[in-house]
Design a protein around this motif. Structure first.
Motif, PDB file in Angstrom:
ATOM      1  N   GLU A  40       0.832  -1.212   0.000  1.00 15.22           N
ATOM      2  CA  GLU A  40       0.000   0.000   0.000  1.00 15.22           C
ATOM      3  C   GLU A  40       0.864   1.258   0.000  1.00 15.22           C
ATOM      4  O   GLU A  40       0.553   2.238  -0.680  1.00 15.22           O
ATOM      5  CB  GLU A  40      -0.950   0.018   1.209  1.00 15.22           C
TER       6      GLU A  40
ATOM      7  N   ILE B 196       2.241   1.804  -3.457  1.00 17.00           N
ATOM      8  CA  ILE B 196       1.230   2.391  -4.338  1.00 17.00           C
ATOM      9  C   ILE B 196       1.113   3.881  -4.056  1.00 17.00           C
ATOM     10  O   ILE B 196       1.117   4.707  -4.979  1.00 17.00           O
ATOM     11  CB  ILE B 196      -0.132   1.684  -4.167  1.00 17.00           C
ATOM     12  N   GLU B 197       1.019   4.237  -2.794  1.00 17.80           N
ATOM     13  CA  GLU B 197       0.842   5.640  -2.420  1.00 17.80           C
ATOM     14  C   GLU B 197       2.053   6.505  -2.782  1.00 17.80           C
ATOM     15  O   GLU B 197       1.912   7.584  -3.345  1.00 17.80           O
ATOM     16  CB  GLU B 197       0.578   5.746  -0.915  1.00 17.80           C
TER      17      GLU B 197
ATOM     18  N   SER C  65       1.344   5.969  -7.812  1.00 22.11           N
ATOM     19  CA  SER C  65       0.116   6.737  -8.024  1.00 22.11           C
ATOM     20  C   SER C  65       0.338   8.052  -8.772  1.00 22.11           C
ATOM     21  O   SER C  65      -0.600   8.590  -9.347  1.00 22.11           O
ATOM     22  CB  SER C  65      -0.579   7.022  -6.692  1.00 22.11           C
TER      23      SER C  65
ATOM     24  N   GLN D 249      -3.710   4.489  -8.550  1.00 25.66           N
ATOM     25  CA  GLN D 249      -3.823   4.113  -7.136  1.00 25.66           C
ATOM     26  C   GLN D 249      -5.061   3.244  -6.915  1.00 25.66           C
ATOM     27  O   GLN D 249      -4.998   2.229  -6.231  1.00 25.66           O
ATOM     28  CB  GLN D 249      -3.876   5.358  -6.253  1.00 25.66           C
ATOM     29  N   GLN D 250      -6.169   3.617  -7.504  1.00 25.53           N
ATOM     30  CA  GLN D 250      -7.405   2.836  -7.395  1.00 25.53           C
ATOM     31  C   GLN D 250      -7.236   1.467  -8.050  1.00 25.53           C
ATOM     32  O   GLN D 250      -7.573   0.443  -7.461  1.00 25.53           O
ATOM     33  CB  GLN D 250      -8.553   3.591  -8.059  1.00 25.53           C
TER      34      GLN D 250
ATOM     35  N   THR E 285      -4.707  -0.777  -6.133  1.00 30.59           N
ATOM     36  CA  THR E 285      -5.254  -1.177  -4.836  1.00 30.59           C
ATOM     37  C   THR E 285      -6.302  -2.276  -5.018  1.00 30.59           C
ATOM     38  O   THR E 285      -6.342  -3.242  -4.240  1.00 30.59           O
ATOM     39  CB  THR E 285      -5.840   0.041  -4.095  1.00 30.59           C
TER      40      THR E 285
END
Length: 90
Positions: free
Chosen positions: A45, A48-49, A53, A75-76, A79
Motif C-alpha cells: 500500500e 502504491i501511495e 500513483s 492508485q485505485q 489497490t
C-alpha cells in the motif's frame, strides 16, 4: 500486482503519454527499486501511495485505461488488484 498490470492489456498514462503494461511494469519496478534502496518501504500500500500513483517529476497522477472503459487513477486500479491478489481472485 505489477505482473497483473503487464498482463492486463490495459494502458498506463504517465506524464501525458500512454504506455503498454510491460513498459508500465518496468517503470514502476524502477521506482520500487529506488525506494527499497532507501529502506523506507513498509508494504505494498505504501508503494502504491508513494511511487505508483503519481509522477515524482511532474506530480501528475498516473491513470490506467482498460479497453473502452474510462481511465481510473492507478492508485485505485492497483489497490483493487492488490485486494484481489490477497483474496486469491483473478
Amino acid at each position: 500486482m505489477l505482473s497483473r498490470l503487464e498482463a492486463s492489456g490495459c494502458r498506463f498514462l504517465r506524464n501525458g503519454g500512454w504506455h503498454d503494461g510491460a513498459r508500465a511494469r518496468e517503470h514502476l519496478l524502477d521506482k520500487l527499486e529506488y525506494i527499497e534502496k532507501r529502506g523506507t518501504l513498509q508494504n505494498a500500500e505504501q508503494f502504491i501511495e508513494l511511487a505508483a500513483s503519481r509522477s515524482s517529476l511532474s506530480g501528475r497522477a498516473y491513470q490506467v485505461g482498460c479497453g473502452a472503459q474510462t481511465p481510473v487513477p492507478s492508485q485505485q486500479w492497483l489497490t483493487e488488484q492488490l485486494g484481489r491478489l490477497r483474496e486469491g481472485r483473478p
